[in-house]
Design an enzyme around this catalytic site. Structure first.
Site, PDB file in Angstrom:
ATOM      1  N   THR B 147     -15.766  -8.820  -3.125  1.00 21.43           N
ATOM      2  CA  THR B 147     -14.709  -9.608  -2.468  1.00 21.43           C
ATOM      3  C   THR B 147     -14.081  -8.708  -1.400  1.00 21.43           C
ATOM      4  O   THR B 147     -14.587  -8.639  -0.291  1.00 21.43           O
ATOM      5  CB  THR B 147     -13.660 -10.115  -3.477  1.00 21.43           C
ATOM      6  OG1 THR B 147     -13.145  -9.031  -4.241  1.00 21.43           O
ATOM      7  CG2 THR B 147     -14.272 -11.144  -4.412  1.00 21.43           C
ATOM      8  N   LYS B 174     -17.874  -5.028  -9.266  1.00 18.86           N
ATOM      9  CA  LYS B 174     -17.013  -5.241  -8.104  1.00 18.86           C
ATOM     10  C   LYS B 174     -15.572  -5.035  -8.546  1.00 18.86           C
ATOM     11  O   LYS B 174     -15.216  -5.224  -9.716  1.00 18.86           O
ATOM     12  CB  LYS B 174     -17.203  -6.629  -7.502  1.00 18.86           C
ATOM     13  CG  LYS B 174     -16.797  -7.807  -8.347  1.00 18.86           C
ATOM     14  CD  LYS B 174     -15.357  -8.234  -8.364  1.00 18.86           C
ATOM     15  CE  LYS B 174     -14.740  -8.400  -7.012  1.00 18.86           C
ATOM     16  NZ  LYS B 174     -13.333  -8.930  -7.158  1.00 18.86           N
ATOM     17  N   THR B 185      -8.918  -7.438 -11.617  1.00 20.43           N
ATOM     18  CA  THR B 185      -9.984  -8.307 -11.103  1.00 20.43           C
ATOM     19  C   THR B 185     -11.168  -7.461 -10.839  1.00 20.43           C
ATOM     20  O   THR B 185     -11.423  -7.006  -9.736  1.00 20.43           O
ATOM     21  CB  THR B 185      -9.699  -9.026  -9.806  1.00 20.43           C
ATOM     22  OG1 THR B 185      -8.655  -9.934 -10.024  1.00 20.43           O
ATOM     23  CG2 THR B 185     -10.898  -9.881  -9.403  1.00 20.43           C
ATOM     24  N   GLU B 264      -7.872  -1.099  -2.345  1.00 21.69           N
ATOM     25  CA  GLU B 264      -7.806  -1.690  -1.007  1.00 21.69           C
ATOM     26  C   GLU B 264      -7.102  -0.763  -0.019  1.00 21.69           C
ATOM     27  O   GLU B 264      -5.913  -0.493  -0.137  1.00 21.69           O
ATOM     28  CB  GLU B 264      -7.110  -3.041  -1.085  1.00 21.69           C
ATOM     29  CG  GLU B 264      -8.027  -4.077  -1.746  1.00 21.69           C
ATOM     30  CD  GLU B 264      -7.292  -5.292  -2.264  1.00 21.69           C
ATOM     31  OE1 GLU B 264      -6.060  -5.262  -2.321  1.00 21.69           O
ATOM     32  OE2 GLU B 264      -7.977  -6.263  -2.617  1.00 21.69           O
ATOM     33  N   ASN B 388      -3.840  -7.790   1.789  1.00 24.70           N
ATOM     34  CA  ASN B 388      -3.247  -8.705   0.814  1.00 24.70           C
ATOM     35  C   ASN B 388      -2.237  -9.694   1.359  1.00 24.70           C
ATOM     36  O   ASN B 388      -1.829 -10.608   0.663  1.00 24.70           O
ATOM     37  CB  ASN B 388      -2.617  -7.901  -0.324  1.00 24.70           C
ATOM     38  CG  ASN B 388      -3.696  -7.406  -1.256  1.00 24.70           C
ATOM     39  OD1 ASN B 388      -4.336  -8.198  -1.934  1.00 24.70           O
ATOM     40  ND2 ASN B 388      -3.944  -6.105  -1.236  1.00 24.70           N
ATOM     41  N   SER B 393      -7.407 -16.300   3.627  1.00 27.71           N
ATOM     42  CA  SER B 393      -8.049 -16.758   4.869  1.00 27.71           C
ATOM     43  C   SER B 393      -9.204 -15.854   5.260  1.00 27.71           C
ATOM     44  O   SER B 393      -9.454 -14.839   4.667  1.00 27.71           O
ATOM     45  CB  SER B 393      -7.021 -16.811   5.984  1.00 27.71           C
ATOM     46  OG  SER B 393      -6.526 -15.533   6.236  1.00 27.71           O
TER      47      SER B 393
END
Lengths: 393, 393
Positions: B147, B174, B185, B264, B388, B393
């Site tokens: 992702t 992942k 996640t 991230e 984030n 989108s």
């Protein structure tokens, strides 16, 4: 019966209280960094402090006085927290006060700023010797205690009692980052000329902190120096316990809301209302989890009605919940309704409109009981990172 | 005795396992978004899942099979988590598998992506019908499950047992954001041709998760879909419990470290070693608090040796601690030593040099007992906010 009226001005409006702030050379940019609150009569003083296990030196110094003492002087500095400074940190406060010849009664120190640096006592003593104890300059004081705050935080109320007597109460506070459930790096000084007894002050502080300062979050951190202090000099002679508890709640709520709205870089304040949880305790756990979640905070920053993050955060808080019972709304826009996805383009546009506002509610109806709690949080954007990547410099 | 050797390649190196990934039209950018793992023989399967109270539909679907079942097929999609989708979410999985004519035995689904959207089953069925179950393309699979991951996450080991037999084990995973103590996640699929029994798989997963996946944090959030799954087809006949537990710990640790390094926007991985706490439990609380603290994470991003934030976070975690006993070091640079501030310009420069590295230890010696725990965290910078603020989108 009593009436509470908001009034203009700073805590210097209160009979017998004097205050000011100066630049003593602690902040490199020339801004105010040292201030005081002086009362012409020793005040009953009550305070609640951080739950951080490393209480800063000024807190330990305060606690040495024991309970229910009186003071006429609070010295406040920014830029140096005097925390993690060991026994030397407390000794420095005593040394410092021994060099001030103001007729001080049990003087109190309060500090905010960087942790782990020795207090620059020469600069502070030299600065304090320039104080004029007859000053009434709340504006200067409010600026002296600011760190990353974008604006000064104050409020003032007058309380008229049924017998025609009245008292005033007001606060000056700082706090923008490290604001969290269970206090935070925040200092809040509440002054009043009400003749409030120590036991009522402590009761009011404890009862009210849960729904005010402990209900706000900027970044989930809790500092070593957090302090909420009430100073009551009794100059007005007026007092009514019910009125005092009520107005103190207002003052604490005002200050808490000003802090969360000033969350470092924050543009939005969200009220996370968790309702119909199994218990108030569970509602509080979920509401605070929402106000602390980075994924929620960044979605608010992006004005993105990503309700999945809201639901996921509630689930991650481990409270009793069931997606077949859960209802999530942004203000009055329902985005998730008991397991039914009702998030079409129309609803999404309406929800996005809510998130464009400066303030809004995110209501999470757990649908399993009657427990409720509201926590207040802010968005988190680039500015927060910028402020905190190198706060010390 | 046994020998564990890292080997090259993907899980397709393991006898009897086939895998691939394709673009099925879920991701708008044309990247892979649907993959599978197929075994020529039904596998013993064990899994641990998120502690989030809103388990996603694929998790509930898996749990319907009961314990100790066998499967020959795992279908994995990204871009849609099939979470908070109610009973319809589970029904969609059954509908989808009923349309695939692969000779499936207890097929499993796994999903990651946005929460609260209906699963696009037509696209997934159409995509899955293009699968070639004789493919061995681990690279394609690893990309299909990404992702916000910056890179695919895989590892492979061969284990040689004393009797000359051997088995292989490898993983594809992942996870980059929403990574947190107590899973996150993250999806991790571990395949082996060892003849591992169900009870050993579950024991190994539970024992090893505490020091691997549950010891890492990117942002303190826990998702609805987190899954660590072991598939053992027994093709090699070789098995040794001790070797299996050990190599599974290695695989889980490798995957956890790849995830935290891919937090991230993260550039740094810090190991927060809390030692000499009153108990292992207290050490874990403090270590996880450090790895989750926004103030610590932003200081790491700023390469700022602001040890006050480290100390304050330990204090805020409420574990037993005393600043007269605490020692804080960045690698071997001591910055705080039992209440003594030893942070002069030389020490600061040395500490800042440590923080310029990609990986380092922050060691907090509580000095009160023998409890220890290491948590792994990353820095948090502008990129995290960018990713984030509008992930959907």
């Amino acid at each position: 019966m009593f009436t509470i009226l908001p009034i203009k001005g700073y805590i210097d409006q209160i009979d017998g209280f004097f205050c000011d702030g100066i630049h003593a050379g602690l902040k490199p940019n020339g801004n105010n960094d040292l201030g005081f609150i002086y009362s012409d009569k020793p005040c009953t003083v009550g305070a609640i402090f951080t739950e951080n296990r490393f209480q800063a030196a000024p807190l330990k110094h305060f606690l040495q006085y024991g309970e229910d003492f009186k003071t006429n002087f609070v010295l406040i500095n920014s830029k140096n927290a005097n925390a993690l400074t060991g026994k030397k940190g407390i000794a420095n406060i005593n040394t410092l006060f021994s060099q001030l010849d103001f007729g001080l009664v049990n003087p109190i120190m309060s500090s905010t700023g960087v942790i782990g640096n020795p207090l620059p006592i020469e600069k502070i003593v030299a600065g304090a010797k320039r104080f004029d104890l007859t000053s009434k300059n709340g504006e200067n004081l409010s600026r002296a205690i600011m760190t990353t705050d974008a604006y000064p935080k104050t409020c003032m109320y007058e309380v008229k009692l049924e017998d025609g007597s009245s008292f005033k109460i007001g606060a000056v506070a700082k706090g923008a980052g490290m604001i969290n459930p269970n206090l935070a790096t925040m200092l809040c000084f509440i002054c009043t000329d009400a003749a409030a007894p120590y036991s009522d002050i402590m009761e009011a502080l404890k009862v009210n902190s849960e729904t005010t300062f402990n209900a706000i979050s900027v970044d989930g951190d809790t500092s070593t120096n957090d302090t909420v202090m009430v100073l009551a000099n009794g100059n007005s002679k007026a007092y009514d316990k019910e009125a005092f508890l009520e107005v103190l709640r207002l003052v604490m709520f005002d200050m808490a809301m000003l802090m969360v709205a000033d969350g470092e870089g924050a543009k939005k304040v969200a009220a996370f209302e968790v309702i119909n949880a199994v218990s108030n305790e569970q509602a509080m756990i979920a509401a605070k989890a929402l106000s602390n979640s980075l994924l929620v905070k960044t979605a608010l920053f992006g004005e993105d009605p990503n309700f999945g993050r809201i639901a996921s955060t509630i689930g991650a808080s481990r409270i009793d919940c069931d997606d077949e019972k859960l209802v999530i709304s942004y203000n009055d826009v329902v985005v998730f309704n008991k397991g039914e996805i009702c998030f079409d383009a129309t609803i999404e546009a309406k929800a996005a409109d809510v998130l464009k506002k400066d303030k809004y509610k995110i209501i999470c109806d757990i649908g399993l009981g009657e427990g409720k709690f509201t926590a207040y949080g802010c968005d988190l954007g680039y500015k927060y990172v910028e402020i905190n990547a190198d706060y010390r410099s």
